[in-house]
Design an enzyme around this catalytic site. Structure first.
Site, PDB file in Angstrom:
ATOM      1  N   ASP A 194       2.728  -9.076  77.956  1.00  0.00           N
ATOM      2  CA  ASP A 194       1.942  -9.865  78.902  1.00  0.00           C
ATOM      3  C   ASP A 194       2.544  -9.788  80.312  1.00  0.00           C
ATOM      4  OD1 ASP A 194       0.578 -11.880  80.247  1.00  0.00           O
ATOM      5  OD2 ASP A 194       1.331 -13.510  78.974  1.00  0.00           O
TER       6      ASP A 194
ATOM      7  N   HIS B 275       2.270 -18.459  80.871  1.00  0.00           N
ATOM      8  CA  HIS B 275       2.761 -17.083  80.749  1.00  0.00           C
ATOM      9  C   HIS B 275       4.240 -16.978  81.126  1.00  0.00           C
ATOM     10  CE1 HIS B 275      -1.368 -15.589  80.256  1.00  0.00           C
ATOM     11  NE2 HIS B 275      -1.683 -16.593  81.074  1.00  0.00           N
TER      12      HIS B 275
END
Lengths: 561, 561
Positions: free
Chosen positions: B205, B377
């Protein structure tokens, strides 16, 4: 806190000896700052800026304050004081001067140079009056004292306005950098002296009132900028605001220290840096700035370009480089430094530029990954200092959206200002300072005046609604040739669609619906082009919604055969 | 770093024993994440999400990955693994299932519950296969092991895919909160074990790869949320993402501690919190959540509303409250907490909502003035830990715009991954893992597939260009009835304009220009409706540009009289 009631009307006449303060812009938005002071039958204007449109205002170039309330009093205007040279403070001046050319413009040397350059484009030669910090000048009944303030453009001024109604202090845009490059700090000693005298009304910049703490010093950007120049293997391309003289100064100094030559790219950058250099605001070491033609011949690691486009503006140099539509081609190993903010609403455009530059192999350094920008506005901590130094009797937050004005008002109250004397006004709200007390007494027109190509004020909210509709849904033009006698279609209607997804057969399905609507109308004796057009629009509109969940704009045209 | 060459073509056949990895979305944008793995003639898909349009894509509902490259291989798909229940990972599933209904959907309990609710709206009953962390399941030649990861929605999974070509680890979206509310941390021990085994390709990610340091823990929001509830004099209205179960859990717990009752407002919030509660992901103290009707009768300081609309979506509950278009009316003293991010592109819409709420007297607490949001994130610091723990042989950054992918690639290289084995791919770029080495071998179609009302894939870039044009400039329809014999106007042309600023007389000036153009055409023997229409469009277009500096879309219609 004193709020503006939604049903305010035209205010009563100003009591003799009173001072009327009306912001025609800047209260409810970041931009088009303009404050009108009235006293003894005369007007003084502080700033006259433009606002840049948001995404829900497509096609609009800029937005002006509404001059309606001063239009029949143009001859009463003693002067326009310009606190500094940013577009949101000076951009509206050409449009006001179109209405009366000889209104004196008052400002510092750099501010006047910037407005003069702008007015030349409009072919207007203004009447100017240069002032500097410490000056005390009367414009009619308005005795103005100017104080140095620090901002993201040099030579910014606050103005103290003395009238029989009392002393008003208007900060303009400011922050309190204690170590600015030019050592010209915000004149807190002056603020304190005025506070001792007694400030009856204090108008302060609300832009960063929601931001806790203190705005960093411009000098704190040195490490990040230094790192860029120290590590860049090839060219360094810097983009920043074309008026941010000190930011560019830091870039020039660092480029010089690392043995790079510099060229300016982009019309406004070239123009403004020329002005700043000529007037002594930008210090350019001899031989540092060279022509593009000279620069192109140097090795890549001796090159620095300083260009426009830090907000992702599609026509500016940086966007065009990102899109390979510029003579300067980004190549692997170039370093691009965006030494600028991300103005809300511009993020997507800026990130698109950053992504394209990255795709071409550039290393892009920006606010999101390095300390390469500080704001030009005082944060909450600085504002609190100001309130405690000035100790104003009345407060009116200016320069901000509602949330900023409210945050600034809350700060004033926390420092001990009587909540009843904190005026939360919006554009057009009239505030009268009478007997030492500021109160809201009415409202004058203050809507958006749109500059749309060559038209000023012609575009309305209805036009913008149409444009948004056209963008979301597209348009279908339906041409129906109708037999004048029978009222029925002489031939199948013609469909012309733009922005509405369709193929050759899409409209086949709606033809019988139009036929049916017209046949029914003929049966019922309904006639006349306008009525038939409405029927067609309704038939096509409801078909589009039912079949496609879309609501295109329908332009029906009925022609008698 | 291995870049995608712009002139890549369809790749050669995959060598036997190799693994092919093609992202059809998520590489070059934040959204529509979808990765296709191919091995031994079979396909495994990880995620199938939607992308939300930007301001230059008006009228578009959502954007899908392009399924072209897998359309004739639908029967080869063994499964779709869904790493978690966010729209940008599951939103495209209904559209793929329309092409083949019985593709098995693999995911955790909550993820499957969310996709199931979505598919019910599309009237699709999916084939599902529930998994949890620690499970090891083979789908055809793909041996999948699932690992717990922590994200802004519960029950997220990373997936390790073992084939004869090697071991691939795909993180999905994740961060490394060490103190999440559910104590379910990202399984770094599992990552380490896989690292010991040898990870041949690591897909991670990239969303926050540009952000230095570490993402704060969800628990660090406690003080700010607590302060809101402690100091709010009247109602507390909280808006957040309708899938952020832990954020809502914090709000519920705090409301409960302060003796407030809670009601959920907004369709997706009611639905998701119902699912989360039923499945045990949301812990609701008995009696805390009540019906709106009950809540309305309580004193304002006993009330908490949890609603949708934190991104300023015009139809969501919060925007409608701000615009007084909702049964819940904001009044003086209400506190509104936006416990959410400001997604780039949404800022102006969100700030408009905040300003309106403030105008009605609400105190609005948001990311800009308090610590009320943390990202979902991993930041750069966390990613570096991952690289050092996994020590992958090849790296392919996923989930991000180009700038994010590049930043993530740079981090991998800094930890010692061979730059030649860091693959910077984009959507559609084909990466083959053969003999332990990942290389770019070609490209398949991966354009934007637009969902536009009921049409999927019909809207093109040309439609969007038209829409942007219509928005910027408006449209002028010109109807000219032309005498078939002489080729000249039978009567003056009719002008119908929308979004173009005009008055009754505006078009008077262009009539002679149209007449002149047609007369000239007749003289030169130029005829035919299409050619005359072009002439009219040109005459009107150049008049608009010369007179108004505008370029409206011209729709000319010539009718033979």
């Amino acid at each position: 806190m004193s709020h503006a009631h939604p049903e305010l009307r035209t205010p009563p006449a100003l009591p003799s000896g009173g001072l009327r303060v009306t912001a025609l812009g800047g209260l409810g938005e970041i931009g088009r700052n303009m404050t009108v002071f009235e006293h003894a039958g005369k007007l003084l204007i502080v700033d006259c800026g433009v606002l840049f449109p948001e995404e829900h205002q497509p096609g609009i170039d800029v937005i002006l304050p509404d001059f309606t309330s001063i239009r029949d009093r143009l001859d009463d205007i003693e002067a326009i004081v310009l606190t500094h040279g940013h577009e949101d403070h000076i951009g509206g001046v050409p449009y006001l001067l179109r209405e009366r050319r000889d209104i004196p413009l008052v400002g510092s040397k750099l501010t006047l140079a910037f407005i003069d350059a702008k007015l030349r484009e409009h072919r207007i030669k203004p009447v100017t009056h240069e002032v500097r910090e410490g000056d005390d000048v009367a414009f009619g009944p308005f005795d103005c004292e100017f104080l140095a303030v620090n901002h993201s453009i040099p030579d910014a001024l606050a103005v103290a306005v003395r009238t029989d109604a009392g002393l008003v202090l208007h900060t303009g845009d400011f922050k309190m950098d204690q170590f600015p490059l030019d050592r010209r700090i915000t004149d807190l000693r002056g603020f304190a002296r005025l506070g001792e005298e007694g400030v009856d009304l204090f108008l302060t910049d609300s832009t960063n009132a929601e931001v806790p703490g203190f705005t960093m010093s411009e000098g704190e950007l040195v490490p990040a900028i230094e790192t860029v120049f120290r590590t860049a293997p090839r060219r360094v391309i810097v983009s920043s605001f074309a008026s941010h003289v000190h930011r560019i100064q830091q870039v020039l100094d660092t480029a010089h220290a690392h043995g790079r030559k510099v060229a300016f790219v982009g019309r406004s950058m070239v123009r403004n840096m020329g002005i700043a250099r000529d007037l002594g605001y930008l210090d350019v070491p001899p031989g540092l700035v060279v022509d593009m033609k000279v620069l192109e011949k140097l090795p890549a690691d001796k090159v620095c370009l300083v260009c426009t486009g830090s907000q992702g503006e599609p026509m500016a140099a940086l966007s065009r480089m990102a899109n390979r539509d510029h003579v300067i081609r980004i190549t692997e190993g170039d370093t691009v430094l965006l030494a600028s903010s991300l103005i809300p609403g511009n993020e997507n455009a800026i990130y698109r530029v950053i992504n394209e530059l990255t795709r071409w192999g550039a290393n892009v350094v920006h606010k999101g990954n390095a300390k390469v920008h500080v704001s030009g506005h005082a944060s909450a901590g600085e504002l609190v200092y100001c309130y405690n130094i000035v100790r104003p009797r009345n407060v009116m937050p200016v320069h901000g959206e509602v949330r900023h004005l409210k945050a600034n008002a809350d700060l004033a109250i926390r420092t001990g200002v009587d909540p009843e004397r904190v005026v939360l006004a919006e554009d057009g709200v009239v505030v009268d300072l009478v007997d030492g007390r500021a109160t809201i007494t009415g409202k004058v027109p203050a809507g958006n005046v749109y500059v749309d190509g060559m038209t000023v004020g012609g575009a309305t909210e209805a036009h913008l609604k149409d444009r948004r509709n056209l963008a979301q849904e597209g348009v279908i033009t339906v041409v129906a040739i109708v037999d004048a006698d029978s009222g029925t279609l002489a031939e199948p209607p013609d469909f012309l669609a733009r922005g509405f997804v369709h193929d050759e057969r899409t409209f086949d399905a709606v033809v019988p619906l139009v036929e049916k609507a017209l046949a029914k109308a003929a049966e019922e004796g309904v006639g006349g082009a306008t009525q038939l057009e409405q029927l067609i629009a309704r038939a096509v509109g409801s078909w589009a919604h039912k079949t496609y969940r879309r609501s295109p704009m329908i332009i029906p045209i009925v022609i008698d055969a």
